[in-house]
Write a protein that holds these residues in place. Sequence first.
Motif, PDB file in Angstrom:
ATOM      1  N   LYS A   1       0.840  -1.218   0.000  1.00 45.78           N
ATOM      2  CA  LYS A   1       0.000   0.000   0.000  1.00 45.78           C
ATOM      3  C   LYS A   1       0.868   1.259   0.000  1.00 45.78           C
ATOM      4  N   ARG A   2       1.989   1.183   0.729  1.00 46.45           N
ATOM      5  CA  ARG A   2       2.908   2.327   0.791  1.00 46.45           C
ATOM      6  C   ARG A   2       3.536   2.571  -0.584  1.00 46.45           C
ATOM      7  N   ILE A   3       3.986   1.484  -1.232  1.00 42.40           N
ATOM      8  CA  ILE A   3       4.560   1.613  -2.581  1.00 42.40           C
ATOM      9  C   ILE A   3       3.519   2.177  -3.535  1.00 42.40           C
ATOM     10  N   GLU A   4       2.297   1.652  -3.434  1.00 43.58           N
ATOM     11  CA  GLU A   4       1.221   2.103  -4.333  1.00 43.58           C
ATOM     12  C   GLU A   4       0.934   3.588  -4.153  1.00 43.58           C
TER      13      GLU A   4
ATOM     14  N   PHE B   1      12.700   1.953   2.709  1.00 44.88           N
ATOM     15  CA  PHE B   1      12.977   2.997   1.724  1.00 44.88           C
ATOM     16  C   PHE B   1      12.083   4.204   2.004  1.00 44.88           C
ATOM     17  N   ASN B   2      12.515   5.356   1.494  1.00 45.85           N
ATOM     18  CA  ASN B   2      11.665   6.541   1.587  1.00 45.85           C
ATOM     19  C   ASN B   2      11.198   6.928   0.183  1.00 45.85           C
ATOM     20  N   ARG B   3      10.367   7.945   0.123  1.00 41.38           N
ATOM     21  CA  ARG B   3       9.795   8.346  -1.157  1.00 41.38           C
ATOM     22  C   ARG B   3      10.869   8.806  -2.146  1.00 41.38           C
ATOM     23  N   ASP B   4      11.897   9.501  -1.642  1.00 40.67           N
ATOM     24  CA  ASP B   4      12.965   9.999  -2.529  1.00 40.67           C
ATOM     25  C   ASP B   4      13.664   8.855  -3.250  1.00 40.67           C
ATOM     26  N   ARG B   5      13.927   7.766  -2.513  1.00 40.87           N
ATOM     27  CA  ARG B   5      14.638   6.631  -3.129  1.00 40.87           C
ATOM     28  C   ARG B   5      13.767   5.936  -4.170  1.00 40.87           C
ATOM     29  N   LEU B   6      12.476   5.802  -3.881  1.00 45.04           N
ATOM     30  CA  LEU B   6      11.569   5.185  -4.858  1.00 45.04           C
ATOM     31  C   LEU B   6      11.420   6.082  -6.083  1.00 45.04           C
ATOM     32  N   GLU B   7      11.359   7.391  -5.836  1.00 48.45           N
ATOM     33  CA  GLU B   7      11.233   8.343  -6.954  1.00 48.45           C
ATOM     34  C   GLU B   7      12.466   8.283  -7.856  1.00 48.45           C
ATOM     35  N   GLN B   8      13.626   8.160  -7.239  1.00 49.98           N
ATOM     36  CA  GLN B   8      14.881   8.043  -8.008  1.00 49.98           C
ATOM     37  C   GLN B   8      14.818   6.823  -8.934  1.00 49.98           C
ATOM     38  N   ALA B   9      14.312   5.706  -8.413  1.00 45.75           N
ATOM     39  CA  ALA B   9      14.198   4.475  -9.215  1.00 45.75           C
ATOM     40  C   ALA B   9      13.179   4.646 -10.341  1.00 45.75           C
ATOM     41  N   LEU B  10      12.018   5.225 -10.021  1.00 43.14           N
ATOM     42  CA  LEU B  10      10.972   5.401 -11.036  1.00 43.14           C
ATOM     43  C   LEU B  10      11.398   6.401 -12.109  1.00 43.14           C
ATOM     44  N   ASN B  11      12.203   7.394 -11.726  1.00 43.12           N
ATOM     45  CA  ASN B  11      12.693   8.377 -12.700  1.00 43.12           C
ATOM     46  C   ASN B  11      13.602   7.745 -13.745  1.00 43.12           C
ATOM     47  N   ARG B  12      14.312   6.680 -13.331  1.00 43.21           N
ATOM     48  CA  ARG B  12      15.158   5.966 -14.304  1.00 43.21           C
ATOM     49  C   ARG B  12      14.330   5.481 -15.474  1.00 43.21           C
ATOM     50  N   LEU B  13      13.114   5.065 -15.149  1.00 37.53           N
ATOM     51  CA  LEU B  13      12.230   4.529 -16.182  1.00 37.53           C
ATOM     52  C   LEU B  13      11.678   5.658 -17.055  1.00 37.53           C
ATOM     53  N   THR B  14      11.190   6.710 -16.416  1.00 39.39           N
ATOM     54  CA  THR B  14      10.497   7.762 -17.174  1.00 39.39           C
ATOM     55  C   THR B  14      11.462   8.662 -17.952  1.00 39.39           C
ATOM     56  N   THR B  15      12.721   8.741 -17.512  1.00 40.89           N
ATOM     57  CA  THR B  15      13.675   9.614 -18.225  1.00 40.89           C
ATOM     58  C   THR B  15      14.662   8.819 -19.082  1.00 40.89           C
ATOM     59  N   ASN B  16      14.485   7.471 -19.123  1.00 36.17           N
ATOM     60  CA  ASN B  16      15.421   6.594 -19.850  1.00 36.17           C
ATOM     61  C   ASN B  16      16.846   6.724 -19.335  1.00 36.17           C
ATOM     62  N   GLU B  17      16.966   7.049 -18.044  1.00 39.22           N
ATOM     63  CA  GLU B  17      18.304   7.179 -17.452  1.00 39.22           C
ATOM     64  C   GLU B  17      19.006   5.830 -17.466  1.00 39.22           C
ATOM     65  N   LYS B  18      20.284   5.851 -17.788  1.00 40.67           N
ATOM     66  CA  LYS B  18      21.017   4.593 -17.907  1.00 40.67           C
ATOM     67  C   LYS B  18      21.375   4.053 -16.532  1.00 40.67           C
ATOM     68  N   ALA B  19      21.372   2.739 -16.435  1.00 42.55           N
ATOM     69  CA  ALA B  19      21.763   2.094 -15.183  1.00 42.55           C
ATOM     70  C   ALA B  19      23.263   2.306 -14.986  1.00 42.55           C
ATOM     71  N   GLU B  20      23.632   2.863 -13.838  1.00 44.56           N
ATOM     72  CA  GLU B  20      25.055   3.175 -13.602  1.00 44.56           C
ATOM     73  C   GLU B  20      25.749   1.969 -12.981  1.00 44.56           C
ATOM     74  N   THR B  21      25.762   0.890 -13.709  1.00 41.92           N
ATOM     75  CA  THR B  21      26.371  -0.304 -13.145  1.00 41.92           C
ATOM     76  C   THR B  21      26.955  -1.176 -14.250  1.00 41.92           C
ATOM     77  N   ASP B  22      28.041  -1.828 -13.917  1.00 47.72           N
ATOM     78  CA  ASP B  22      28.617  -2.792 -14.865  1.00 47.72           C
ATOM     79  C   ASP B  22      28.351  -4.203 -14.361  1.00 47.72           C
ATOM     80  N   LYS B  23      27.364  -4.327 -13.463  1.00 48.42           N
ATOM     81  CA  LYS B  23      27.153  -5.620 -12.805  1.00 48.42           C
ATOM     82  C   LYS B  23      26.346  -6.610 -13.628  1.00 48.42           C
ATOM     83  N   ILE B  24      25.649  -6.138 -14.665  1.00 47.77           N
ATOM     84  CA  ILE B  24      24.818  -7.056 -15.442  1.00 47.77           C
ATOM     85  C   ILE B  24      25.678  -8.159 -16.070  1.00 47.77           C
TER      86      ILE B  24
END
Length: 232
Positions: free
Chosen positions: A14-17, A103-126
């Motif tokens: 419910k919190r995530i939603e 998590f707080n709202r800022d951290r979830l927003e940061q994750a969701l923004n990756r999707l909406t702005t096509n921000e690249k994943a800053e990781t070489d872990k894949i």
Amino acid sequence: MNLLIVEDESRIAKRIERMAREILGNTLQSLTHINTLHEALVFIENNSLDLVLLDLNLNGDNGFELLKTAVSHPFHTIVVSAYKDQAITAFEYGVLDFVPKPFNRDRLEQALNRLTTNEKAETDKIKFLAVKKRHRIQLIPIEDLLYVKGAGVYTELFLADGTKELHDKSLEKLEQLLSFSFERIHKSYLLKMSEISEIIVKSGSQYSVELKNGVLLPIGRTKYKDIKAKWH
């Protein structure tokens, strides 16, 4: 945007939603919450989605089974989990982000923004791209991947052994995940930079790359300077 939350604790779901509705606003078309692994798998196979927010421990079931299936689909996956030690493995499978609980709202927003702005994943872990086969998922090691070609809403993965696999993610989505060692050299191609043997310039501003295996691929005119600089 069509969003699926897979989370067995209803309070957290419910919190995530609530946060997702606040962050995404009018861009959110549908939001579904499912709390079991099996139901989530069925839903994913039968519905069009843009994002799955996934907990990795669902009533004792291992969410990695669902993760393997999820990452083979066209949508992006973001893991929301208290098990921080699983973050590296999640990134290896090709998630867009890993949001640790609590998590707080800022951290979830940061994750969701990756999707909406096509921000690249800053990781070489894949480490893998998951490809759908009949009745199973095959994990293709990134080290075996030479280049990716856009094919409409799908992509074709060209591998070191000369074989080709079809992936359900678009070139744009794979570019987000593979940006560490791959570059968009053309509107239709993503290339592992270490595979370039030579950059070829022809009259009329025609550019191409020759790979170490002899394959020639085009370079877009607007990409040439950037690709040349990054190669050296």
